[in-house]
Write a protein that holds these residues in place. Structure first.
Motif, mmCIF file in Angstrom:
data_model
loop_
_atom_site.group_PDB
_atom_site.id
_atom_site.type_symbol
_atom_site.label_atom_id
_atom_site.label_comp_id
_atom_site.label_asym_id
_atom_site.label_seq_id
_atom_site.Cartn_x
_atom_site.Cartn_y
_atom_site.Cartn_z
ATOM 1 N N TYR A 1 0.851 -1.189 0.000
ATOM 2 C CA TYR A 1 0.000 0.000 0.000
ATOM 3 C C TYR A 1 0.888 1.240 0.000
ATOM 4 N N LYS A 2 0.279 2.364 -0.317
ATOM 5 C CA LYS A 2 0.935 3.659 -0.149
ATOM 6 C C LYS A 2 0.143 4.426 0.889
ATOM 7 N N TYR A 3 0.859 5.113 1.763
ATOM 8 C CA TYR A 3 0.226 5.835 2.867
ATOM 9 C C TYR A 3 0.586 7.307 2.799
ATOM 10 N N SER A 4 -0.421 8.133 2.981
ATOM 11 C CA SER A 4 -0.213 9.574 3.005
ATOM 12 C C SER A 4 -0.842 10.133 4.274
ATOM 13 N N GLU A 5 -0.086 10.959 4.978
ATOM 14 C CA GLU A 5 -0.616 11.597 6.181
ATOM 15 C C GLU A 5 -0.386 13.097 6.070
ATOM 16 N N TYR A 6 -1.454 13.847 6.245
ATOM 17 C CA TYR A 6 -1.401 15.307 6.142
ATOM 18 C C TYR A 6 -2.173 15.862 7.328
ATOM 19 N N ALA A 7 -1.501 16.586 8.188
ATOM 20 C CA ALA A 7 -2.112 17.087 9.420
ATOM 21 C C ALA A 7 -3.334 17.951 9.139
ATOM 22 N N GLY A 8 -4.330 17.819 10.002
ATOM 23 C CA GLY A 8 -5.517 18.648 9.877
ATOM 24 C C GLY A 8 -6.809 17.941 10.224
ATOM 25 N N GLY A 9 -6.711 16.687 10.611
ATOM 26 C CA GLY A 9 -7.913 15.953 10.980
ATOM 27 C C GLY A 9 -8.786 15.630 9.790
ATOM 28 N N HIS A 10 -10.063 15.466 10.060
ATOM 29 C CA HIS A 10 -11.040 15.126 9.028
ATOM 30 C C HIS A 10 -11.664 16.435 8.539
ATOM 31 N N SER A 11 -10.910 17.149 7.685
ATOM 32 C CA SER A 11 -11.331 18.483 7.262
ATOM 33 C C SER A 11 -11.112 18.677 5.763
ATOM 34 N N TRP A 12 -11.762 19.717 5.226
ATOM 35 C CA TRP A 12 -11.667 19.983 3.792
ATOM 36 C C TRP A 12 -10.229 20.199 3.314
ATOM 37 N N PRO A 13 -9.377 20.959 4.005
ATOM 38 C CA PRO A 13 -7.996 21.105 3.514
ATOM 39 C C PRO A 13 -7.264 19.773 3.362
ATOM 40 N N VAL A 14 -7.515 18.843 4.265
ATOM 41 C CA VAL A 14 -6.895 17.518 4.164
ATOM 42 C C VAL A 14 -7.462 16.772 2.966
ATOM 43 N N TRP A 15 -8.772 16.804 2.789
ATOM 44 C CA TRP A 15 -9.403 16.149 1.636
ATOM 45 C C TRP A 15 -8.861 16.714 0.332
#
Length: 71
Positions: free
Chosen positions: A44-58
């Motif tokens: 798999y490939k994993y991506s983590e971007y801080a910000g929780g479950h929010s529009w900027p992360v999406w």
């Protein structure tokens, strides 16, 4: 999945998992799932971007995934 690792790795072009960092409500469960994938040998490939479950992360993750999807 454990019994079908080879089939999964062969037939899936990309298994992509993204997460909104430690602020995301599902972060702990996602880490457990990724550990199980590692133990089973699921690629798999994993991506983590801080910000929780929010529009900027999406928005960030949709952009990254579109680069993989339309390669």
């Amino acid at each position: 999945m454990k019994n079908n690792t080879t089939t999964i790795n062969t037939n899936l072009k990309e298994l992509w998992v993204s997460m909104g960092g430690k602020e995301d409500i599902a972060h702990a469960n996602c880490q457990i799932m990724l550990k199980k994938f590692d133990d089973m040998g699921i690629k798999y490939k994993y991506s983590e971007y801080a910000g929780g479950h929010s529009w900027p992360v999406w928005r960030h993750d949709i952009f990254l995934f579109s680069q993989i999807l339309f390669k």
